[in-house]
Scaffold this motif. Structure first.
Motif, short mmCIF file in Angstrom:
data_model
loop_
_atom_site.label_atom_id
_atom_site.label_comp_id
_atom_site.label_asym_id
_atom_site.label_seq_id
_atom_site.Cartn_x
_atom_site.Cartn_y
_atom_site.Cartn_z
N SER A 1 0.57 -0.96 0.03
CA SER A 1 0.02 0.36 -0.25
C SER A 1 1.10 1.51 0.08
O SER A 1 2.11 1.30 0.27
CB SER A 1 -0.90 0.02 2.04
N VAL A 2 -0.22 2.68 -0.70
CA VAL A 2 1.31 3.14 -0.62
C VAL A 2 1.69 3.82 1.05
O VAL A 2 2.70 4.94 0.60
CB VAL A 2 0.49 4.68 -1.38
N GLY A 3 0.30 4.32 1.54
CA GLY A 3 0.68 4.82 3.12
C GLY A 3 1.72 4.33 3.90
O GLY A 3 2.64 4.72 4.57
N SER A 4 1.85 2.58 3.72
CA SER A 4 3.29 2.01 4.76
C SER A 4 4.07 2.50 4.57
O SER A 4 5.17 2.16 5.46
CB SER A 4 2.89 0.53 3.78
N SER A 5 4.64 3.16 3.02
CA SER A 5 5.83 3.98 3.07
C SER A 5 6.20 5.11 3.76
O SER A 5 6.96 5.38 2.89
CB SER A 5 6.48 3.66 1.60
N SER A 6 5.42 5.48 4.11
CA SER A 6 5.45 7.04 4.59
C SER A 6 6.29 7.17 5.75
O SER A 6 5.98 5.88 6.85
CB SER A 6 4.03 7.72 4.55
N SER A 7 6.94 8.31 6.25
CA SER A 7 7.50 8.18 7.46
C SER A 7 8.41 10.09 7.68
O SER A 7 8.06 10.19 6.61
CB SER A 7 8.69 7.75 7.05
N GLN A 8 8.37 10.19 8.57
CA GLN A 8 8.68 11.83 9.11
C GLN A 8 10.42 12.33 9.47
O GLN A 8 10.57 10.98 9.89
CB GLN A 8 7.85 11.77 10.94
N GLU A 9 10.86 12.88 8.53
CA GLU A 9 12.40 13.27 8.06
C GLU A 9 12.92 14.14 8.38
O GLU A 9 12.22 15.12 8.63
CB GLU A 9 12.54 13.10 6.71
N LYS A 10 13.52 14.64 9.36
CA LYS A 10 14.36 15.84 9.85
C LYS A 10 15.35 16.52 9.08
O LYS A 10 16.32 15.13 8.73
CB LYS A 10 14.64 16.14 11.11
N LEU A 11 15.37 17.23 8.20
CA LEU A 11 16.54 18.12 7.59
C LEU A 11 17.31 18.50 8.53
O LEU A 11 16.98 19.59 8.50
CB LEU A 11 16.57 18.25 6.81
N GLU A 12 18.95 18.58 8.62
CA GLU A 12 19.29 19.57 9.53
C GLU A 12 20.46 20.16 8.25
O GLU A 12 20.76 19.90 7.19
CB GLU A 12 20.99 19.63 10.51
N PHE A 13 20.27 22.12 8.80
CA PHE A 13 21.03 22.37 6.83
C PHE A 13 20.93 23.96 8.45
O PHE A 13 21.09 24.50 8.95
CB PHE A 13 20.27 23.42 6.14
N LEU A 14 22.60 24.90 6.79
CA LEU A 14 23.10 26.16 8.07
C LEU A 14 22.60 27.24 7.00
O LEU A 14 21.82 27.05 6.13
CB LEU A 14 23.94 25.90 7.55
N GLU A 15 21.94 28.27 8.13
CA GLU A 15 21.63 29.32 7.92
C GLU A 15 22.20 30.86 8.42
O GLU A 15 23.05 30.14 9.72
CB GLU A 15 20.08 29.59 8.89
#
Length: 671
Positions: A227-241
């Motif tokens: 199923s499409v929904g089974s591969s969803s995850s919450q990600e965090k991206l770190e970057f420089l400002e």
């Protein structure tokens, strides 16, 4: 004991400084600000910006990606009634088809001091207006309530935009004094902007980097049977400002001076244009780092370069236009006139086509790009070497730094053995190498088929003439009557033709009479008004009793009559900006004066010859008498379109001597 005294002094000093330091926050208006009668640095100013702070940040959401937020807070003091307009604010925003913007005003309050107490009046909905300027731009405006002399107003506005190819240009200076100006940018590492600072005052700049992060939902591609929904995850991206702060304080008002093409060219400001986009796991996208990449980017736009290659809409008409013509000069002049006569300018600037060249030709109306890119395509079809030239108009400012928004206009250029011939078909009175004045702004960029470009000098080299031949006689009562012929060429002609366009003759003559000391005009005629190959010529008779004085039986008269310049246009002691005339010129007057019977010349001005350094210009005043007539030949010549500020003292002195000589009088005495 001494230590205790020192501590007490230090404590009260710090307390005093803290209590009297200006708070650069909305809602902190002080009694002292409201009581202030005049600006301490400029007593004549009608208003002053007490502080103005701008901040640019980037927000991210899953649906829209990065959104640029620009927030501006302002506090303004009104000193005089003439400064009431500073209680109004207008902010433009983009409403085009793609990346739209929104503007919100808040915290808009007027402060007044009433019986020693601070009174606050908030902006209501009836003081806020939203209007559509054109199909691309809207404008939101506020008019602050309860404005009086002495009021302090403050407001905030916030712009949300997905158009972050450039940041808002921040002007530290204004036409009124600015006590404090701050601009802060907080930019993620994914965007690289080129900052460009101009003006004569350098703001203080601080920069620091910090770590930031954002969260987003990631959905991988579903495998077969999953199923499409089974591969969803919450990600965090770190970057420089990168956070950069620009601060400038106690900035003087930018005051208009004579012969300044655009005061904004010299106003201290900072602009930022996006040069590189570098998202994770994606190739770098370079937008503009130098003029070569800027012009290549513009040429590749769908509404620029490809429009030059469109065919099938003008060929049959053009065959008729150039039939029987052999020389390149004949061809480009015929094509140029054909476009001017066929397609009318709709008053929209820009180097990008709106509806395209085909539709513009069909509808017989178009913007600057549609008209002049169409012209370029036709010139190429006729076998001429023609290319578009990007231009920044005088109102847009000088194109100092490589960026796509440096330009807002485009013209055509034909390469000939004698050099480039510049053409602009948006103005019906324009001729080859005589562009509308709006396009005379230092240099442009010529773009060839392969996207390469070269710099093009837009400023005229040949002088434009304004020649006046005037014969008049004076009677014993000092009444003057005579005839005048005035002939204008090139830029003097295009300006004059533009000024009289659609103006009825009686309206024009009334203004001409009033502007020239209320002379009475008769027998007026005008030739070559629409025949652009020739100078435009005016002829008329005139009379007046306003040019002479009878003192002790003697007649005093200025031989220049209404052509004498009375005030030096250069009033400042020093000048930081160049003097921009727009074009070289020669003003020449050939005047013959018949004196009345029974009178002789008692006093006559002495001849004068002035030449400026480095052949910048000159003035010649030659006068002599012969029998009962006086002959005057006067020439005022400026040989360059722009005089740099270093020559200002010499130029100011030159004008002062010239004006003094122009206003010397002839004295006629009874025999």
């Amino acid at each position: 004991m001494k230590c205790n005294q020192l501590f007490i002094i230090l404590f009260f000093t710090l307390f005093f400084l803290k209590g009297n330091a200006q708070e650069f926050k909305l809602g902190k208006v002080s009694v002292e600000e409201l009581q202030e009668k005049n600006n301490p640095t400029d007593s004549a100013t009608v208003a002053a910006i007490l502080f103005e702070k701008g901040a640019v940040d980037f927000e991210y959401n899953q649906n829209d990606g990065f959104i640029m937020i620009t927030e501006v807070t302002t506090r303004i003091k009104i000193y005089k009634k003439e400064g009431y307009d500073w209680a109004n604010k207008a902010v433009s925003y983009y409403i085009g088809s793609n990346a739209k913007e929104t503007v919100f005003f808040s915290d808009a309050i007027t402060y007044n001091l009433i019986n020693g107490k601070i009174e606050k009046v908030k902006l209501k909905s009836d003081g806020e207006f939203d209007e559509k300027v054109n199909k691309y731009w809207g404008r939101k405006k506020i008019t602050m309530p309860n404005i009086k002399v002495g009021s302090v107003v403050e407001f905030k506005y916030r712009i949300r935009s997905s158009r972050f190819s450039e940041l808002t240009e921040w002007s530290f200076q204004s036409s009124i004094p600015v006590n404090y100006s701050e601009f802060k940018t907080s930019i993620p590492e994914y965007f690289v902007y080129n900052p460009n600072i101009k003006g004569f005052i350098s703001p203080k700049i601080t920069k620091e980097n910090s770590n930031k992060s954002l969260s987003y939902s990631y959905r991988s591609e579903a495998r077969p049977g999953e199923s499409v929904g089974s591969s969803s995850s919450q990600e965090k991206l770190e970057f420089l400002e990168t956070r950069t702060v620009y601060v400038a304080e106690n900035l003087p008002a930018m005051k208009e001076e004579a012969y300044v093409n655009n005061i904004a060219n010299y106003t201290t400001s900072v602009s930022h244009e996006l040069s590189v986009v570098k998202f994770p796991n994606q190739p770098y996208k370079t937008l503009s780092t130098d003029w070569a990449s800027v012009t290549k980017t513009i040429y590749d736009y769908d509404d620029f370069g490809p429009e030059l290659n469109k065919t099938g809409y003008f060929e049959e008409d053009l065959k008729v236009v150039i039939a029987g013509l052999s020389s390149p000069e004949e061809k480009f002049l015929a094509i140029f006139n054909h476009v001017k006569e066929t397609v009318k300018w709709n008053d929209y600037y820009g180097y990008s086509c709106n509806d395209g060249v085909k539709k513009a030709y069909k509808d017989k109306t178009g913007n600057v790009a549609e008209i002049n890119l169409m012209l370029t395509a036709m010139l190429r079809y006729a076998g001429l070497t023609a290319n578009p030239v990007l231009v920044s108009t005088r109102s847009n400012g000088i194109a100092l730094f490589p960026n796509r928004t440096a330009f807002n206009y485009v013209i055509a250029a034909v390469e000939t053995p004698k050099g480039l011939v510049l053409l602009d078909a948006t103005d019906r009175f324009s001729t080859p190498n005589v562009l509308p004045l709006r396009a005379l702004n230092w240099v442009g960029r010529l773009i060839r088929n392969d996207g390469t470009s070269i710099e093009v000098d837009l400023m005229p080299k040949a002088p434009s003439n304004d020649v006046v031949m005037m014969n008049y006689e004076i009677d014993i009562n000092g009444q003057v009557s005579g005839k005048l012929k005035r002939q204008r060429t090139d830029y003097n002609a295009i300006i004059f033709r533009g000024n009289i366009k659609n103006v009825k003759e009686d309206v024009y003559l009334e203004k001409l009479e009033n502007d020239n000391n209320k002379i009475e005009i008769s027998e007026y005629s005008r030739t070559n008004e629409n025949d652009l190959k020739f100078p435009i010529v005016e002829n008329f008779s005139f009379s007046s009793s306003n040019f002479s004085e009878n003192i002790g039986g003697a007649i005093y008269i200025n031989p220049m009559l209404f052509f004498a310049v009375e005030q030096n246009p250069f009033k400042q002691e020093n000048r930081a900006y160049p003097v921009d005339y727009g074009f070289p010129f020669i003003d020449k007057y050939n005047i013959t004066i018949k004196i009345p019977d029974g009178y002789k010349v008692e006093t006559i001005p002495t001849p004068l010859l002035l030449n400026m350094e480095d052949n910048l210009g000159g003035f010649k005043f030659m006068i002599n008498t012969s029998g009962n007539s006086i002959q005057l030949v006067l020439t005022h010549q400026i040989n360059v379109p722009i005089v740099v500020a270093d020559y200002y003292p010499m130029l100011k002195e030159f004008y002062q001597k010239m004006i003094e000589k122009q206003n010397e009088k002839i004295v006629l005495k009874k025999v």
